[in-house]
Enzyme design. Sequence first.
Site, PDB file in Angstrom:
ATOM      1  N   PRO A 118       0.821  -1.198   0.000  1.00  0.00           N
ATOM      2  CA  PRO A 118       0.000   0.000   0.000  1.00  0.00           C
ATOM      3  C   PRO A 118       0.860   1.255   0.000  1.00  0.00           C
ATOM      4  O   PRO A 118       1.738   1.403   0.848  1.00  0.00           O
ATOM      5  CB  PRO A 118      -0.825  -0.115   1.286  1.00  0.00           C
ATOM      6  CG  PRO A 118      -0.317  -1.285   2.020  1.00  0.00           C
ATOM      7  CD  PRO A 118       0.724  -1.964   1.230  1.00  0.00           C
ATOM      8  N   GLU A 119       0.640   2.102  -0.964  1.00  0.00           N
ATOM      9  CA  GLU A 119       1.324   3.390  -1.012  1.00  0.00           C
ATOM     10  C   GLU A 119       0.268   4.473  -0.762  1.00  0.00           C
ATOM     11  O   GLU A 119      -0.858   4.152  -0.411  1.00  0.00           O
ATOM     12  CB  GLU A 119       2.011   3.585  -2.379  1.00  0.00           C
ATOM     13  CG  GLU A 119       3.041   2.490  -2.653  1.00  0.00           C
ATOM     14  CD  GLU A 119       3.736   2.631  -3.996  1.00  0.00           C
ATOM     15  OE1 GLU A 119       3.871   3.766  -4.474  1.00  0.00           O
ATOM     16  OE2 GLU A 119       4.146   1.606  -4.553  1.00  0.00           O
ATOM     17  N   ARG A 132       2.844 -10.757   5.987  1.00  0.00           N
ATOM     18  CA  ARG A 132       4.317 -10.664   5.923  1.00  0.00           C
ATOM     19  C   ARG A 132       4.935  -9.891   7.069  1.00  0.00           C
ATOM     20  O   ARG A 132       6.149  -9.752   7.139  1.00  0.00           O
ATOM     21  CB  ARG A 132       4.738 -10.050   4.597  1.00  0.00           C
ATOM     22  CG  ARG A 132       4.476 -11.016   3.473  1.00  0.00           C
ATOM     23  CD  ARG A 132       4.981 -10.496   2.168  1.00  0.00           C
ATOM     24  NE  ARG A 132       4.090 -10.949   1.106  1.00  0.00           N
ATOM     25  CZ  ARG A 132       4.208 -10.610  -0.150  1.00  0.00           C
ATOM     26  NH1 ARG A 132       5.159  -9.789  -0.517  1.00  0.00           N
ATOM     27  NH2 ARG A 132       3.369 -11.057  -1.031  1.00  0.00           N
TER      28      ARG A 132
END
Length: 273
Positions: free
Chosen positions: A2-3, A113
């Site tokens: 996600p940016e 992650r």
Amino acid sequence: MPELPEVETIRCQLARKLPGEKIERVFANCPSLVFRGYPRKGMLAEEITGKKIVSVERRGKYLLLGLDRGLTLALHLGMSGTMLFRDKNAPRDRHCHLELFLKNFKLSFRDPRMFGRVALFKGQEFSLLPGLARLGPEPLSREFNPKWLAAKFQGRKAPVKSLLMDQRIAAGIGNIYSDEACFLARISPLRKAGRLKPEEISRLDAAIKKVLRESIAAIGCTFRDYRTSEGTLGGYQPRVYGREGRRCKRCPGTVVRKVIANRSSFFCPKCQR
DNA sequence: AGAAGAACCTGGTAGC
DNA sequence: TGCTACCAGGTTCTTC
């Protein structure tokens, strides 16, 4: 991954539902996600149980939940983090590290992650956290303009791509949007930043703003793990990212992949100079 | 100081 | 089928 546009999408969705909600109960597991020392004393869960959520903000890729008594719960989604609205009785899988139980639903922070981070601050304390403290201006703000970029690029020998991903220069830009912006500006991500002409810097500034606005309007870009808080996918279609070996969308060239700053980068060597 | 690269982590996938 | 090897990437840390 996600940016800025993805985090902004999530922020909008959270902002519609969370303010005014009281945190009735907390599930928190995975101390490694909590920034060391925040909360300073006690456990995250006990510090925020019973608090009310008053605001939902975003800074760079960080989500900032304002709680009462001047507390701020900062969340970074890392690469694979999602914030999902779920039914209070919905089962919790092993990748769920934090759940806030509210009146009629719960908010689940999942992160397979484990690159995500959580921190709790009092008052202005969060300005101490490296990363959050040193964030540069928001790329969609007035502060972020060709003059700012020129100042930051001056004398720098690193590739443009590296500097665009530097959170101290542009808060919230990551691997995907740095490639997209370079493509739109017709600038090779390999160019030494300090060698860009003023006119090219202006193009880059405009390109950054354009791709970010487009993606926010499309509720983000869907890549692997990303989901909005409603569980839906984003609609932004990359112009160049992930298109190795395929025809450039602008010229007869072919998109290549090259590792820059330890990241996969995609660009068209024919029309990006 | 700036540049480059490694480490952190796990699910998915390619290759055998 | 089942195993190994590798890749993805945001941030921080280390090295040069």
